[in-house]
Write an enzyme that holds these catalytic residues in place. Structure first.
Site, PDB file in Angstrom:
ATOM      1  N   PRO A  30      36.963-100.059  23.368  1.00 12.38           N
ATOM      2  CA  PRO A  30      36.493 -99.478  22.108  1.00 12.38           C
ATOM      3  C   PRO A  30      37.284 -99.977  20.894  1.00 12.38           C
ATOM      4  O   PRO A  30      36.888 -99.731  19.754  1.00 12.38           O
ATOM      5  CB  PRO A  30      36.684 -97.964  22.302  1.00 12.38           C
ATOM      6  CG  PRO A  30      37.566 -97.803  23.475  1.00 12.38           C
ATOM      7  CD  PRO A  30      37.519 -99.053  24.283  1.00 12.38           C
ATOM      8  N   GLU A  72      43.186 -95.129  30.855  1.00  8.72           N
ATOM      9  CA  GLU A  72      43.530 -95.154  29.426  1.00  8.72           C
ATOM     10  C   GLU A  72      43.470 -96.562  28.848  1.00  8.72           C
ATOM     11  O   GLU A  72      43.798 -96.786  27.702  1.00  8.72           O
ATOM     12  CB  GLU A  72      44.931 -94.581  29.213  1.00  8.72           C
ATOM     13  CG  GLU A  72      45.002 -93.076  29.384  1.00  8.72           C
ATOM     14  CD  GLU A  72      43.994 -92.337  28.506  1.00  8.72           C
ATOM     15  OE1 GLU A  72      44.147 -92.390  27.279  1.00  8.72           O
ATOM     16  OE2 GLU A  72      43.067 -91.720  29.055  1.00  8.72           O
ATOM     17  N   ARG A 114      19.249-112.723  27.892  1.00  9.20           N
ATOM     18  CA  ARG A 114      17.852-112.816  27.468  1.00  9.20           C
ATOM     19  C   ARG A 114      17.635-113.880  26.389  1.00  9.20           C
ATOM     20  O   ARG A 114      16.508-114.247  26.090  1.00  9.20           O
ATOM     21  CB  ARG A 114      17.324-111.449  27.018  1.00  9.20           C
ATOM     22  CG  ARG A 114      17.958-110.915  25.783  1.00  9.20           C
ATOM     23  CD  ARG A 114      17.532-109.478  25.543  1.00  9.20           C
ATOM     24  NE  ARG A 114      16.129-109.345  25.195  1.00  9.20           N
ATOM     25  CZ  ARG A 114      15.610-109.677  24.023  1.00  9.20           C
ATOM     26  NH1 ARG A 114      16.382-110.169  23.076  1.00  9.20           N
ATOM     27  NH2 ARG A 114      14.324-109.531  23.792  1.00  9.20           N
ATOM     28  N   ASP A 138      12.388-110.413  17.675  1.00  7.36           N
ATOM     29  CA  ASP A 138      12.962-109.121  18.044  1.00  7.36           C
ATOM     30  C   ASP A 138      13.576-108.431  16.858  1.00  7.36           C
ATOM     31  O   ASP A 138      14.023-109.083  15.924  1.00  7.36           O
ATOM     32  CB  ASP A 138      14.168-109.294  18.985  1.00  7.36           C
ATOM     33  CG  ASP A 138      13.778-109.729  20.346  1.00  7.36           C
ATOM     34  OD1 ASP A 138      12.634-109.523  20.710  1.00  7.36           O
ATOM     35  OD2 ASP A 138      14.657-110.288  21.027  1.00  7.36           O
TER      36      ASP A 138
END
Ligand code: ADE
Length: 243
Positions: free
Chosen positions: A89, A116, A153, A168
């Protein structure tokens, strides 16, 4: 493209990567995916990959030497690794542009954390750190799958119609226009007449305008970066006067 995924839970990823378009792309040899269990590189009596954080605090931290051995084993098996990406993150936020950039690589190694996180010294072993968004998952596996989905993709042949990813949402810098299929009327809601008109040029114009309208209403931040023609700008100007 080869993807190597380093994880403590390869069995979580396997079913996803065996099915549907990714499974088919692997069977056709368009992409290769290998899963590597970090635990094989624990090299201690209890096969532990993690330890308590220095300085105290909750949770466990994955050891840097375990990661180093796992990456060394990968390098010995493959010469082509050109990116080692830590999913976390705290990384730079993933988006379509980054997906396009990464889809050009030959071999991505994806390092998935749990607990963690990793000992901070893994920064010397990686080439990039990527987050899939501003929220915290229980591990990097879903993030690795996201990255594989979004990049594979874009590889020619992986999705049926190559033109389709260029229109897209996000590839064009705009959200996608709305699509409809049968039935033409459903619970009083009609498919827009223009789509049934067979007039290709009018349909193209309508779709562009719907994409612009959607983007303005839902993600106006995207309009600052999108490539817009004079006609697009005129349409947006008219729209903003209406709202
Ligand atoms: N691991 C935990 N949360 C994550 C996130 N948001 N992105 C990538 N990896 C993660």
């Amino acid at each position: 493209m080869h993807y190597s995924v380093l994880t403590l839970f390869p069995q979580l990823l396997e079913p996803w990567l065996d099915e549907a378009l990714i499974g088919r792309a692997r069977a056709k040899g368009l992409i290769d995916i290998s899963l590597h269990n970090l635990r094989y590189h624990a090299h201690n009596k209890h096969n532990t990959v993690d330890d308590y954080p220095y300085g105290g605090g909750a949770g466990m931290v994955i050891r840097v030497d375990v990661v180093a051995r796992a990456l060394q084993a990968l390098r010995e098996a493959f010469e082509t690794i050109d990116a080692v990406i830590l999913l976390s993150p705290a990384g730079r936020v993933f988006n379509q542009k980054l997906a396009e950039e990464l889809s050009q690589k030959k071999h991505l190694s994806l390092l998935c954390g749990r607990y963690e996180g990793f000992d901070a010294r893994v920064e010397n072993l990686i080439t990039d750190e990527i987050s899939i968004g501003d929220y915290v998952l229980m591990g990097g596996e879903v993030a690795a799958l996201t990255l594989i989905e979004a990049t594979s993709r874009l590889i020619p042949g992986v999705i049926g119609d190559e033109a389709s990813h260029q229109q897209d949402s996000h590839s064009s810098g705009l959200l996608d226009y709305p699509e409809y299929t049968r039935p033409p009327s459903y619970e009083g809601k009609q498919v827009p007449d223009i789509l049934l008109s067979g007039h290709h040029a009018n349909i193209m114009r309508w779709r562009r305008q719907e994409a612009l309208k959607r983007t303005l209403l839902r993600r106006s931040d995207m309009l600052n970066k999108a490539e817009l023609s004079a006609e697009d700008l005129g349409f947006l100007e008219k729209l903003s006067q209406e709202f």
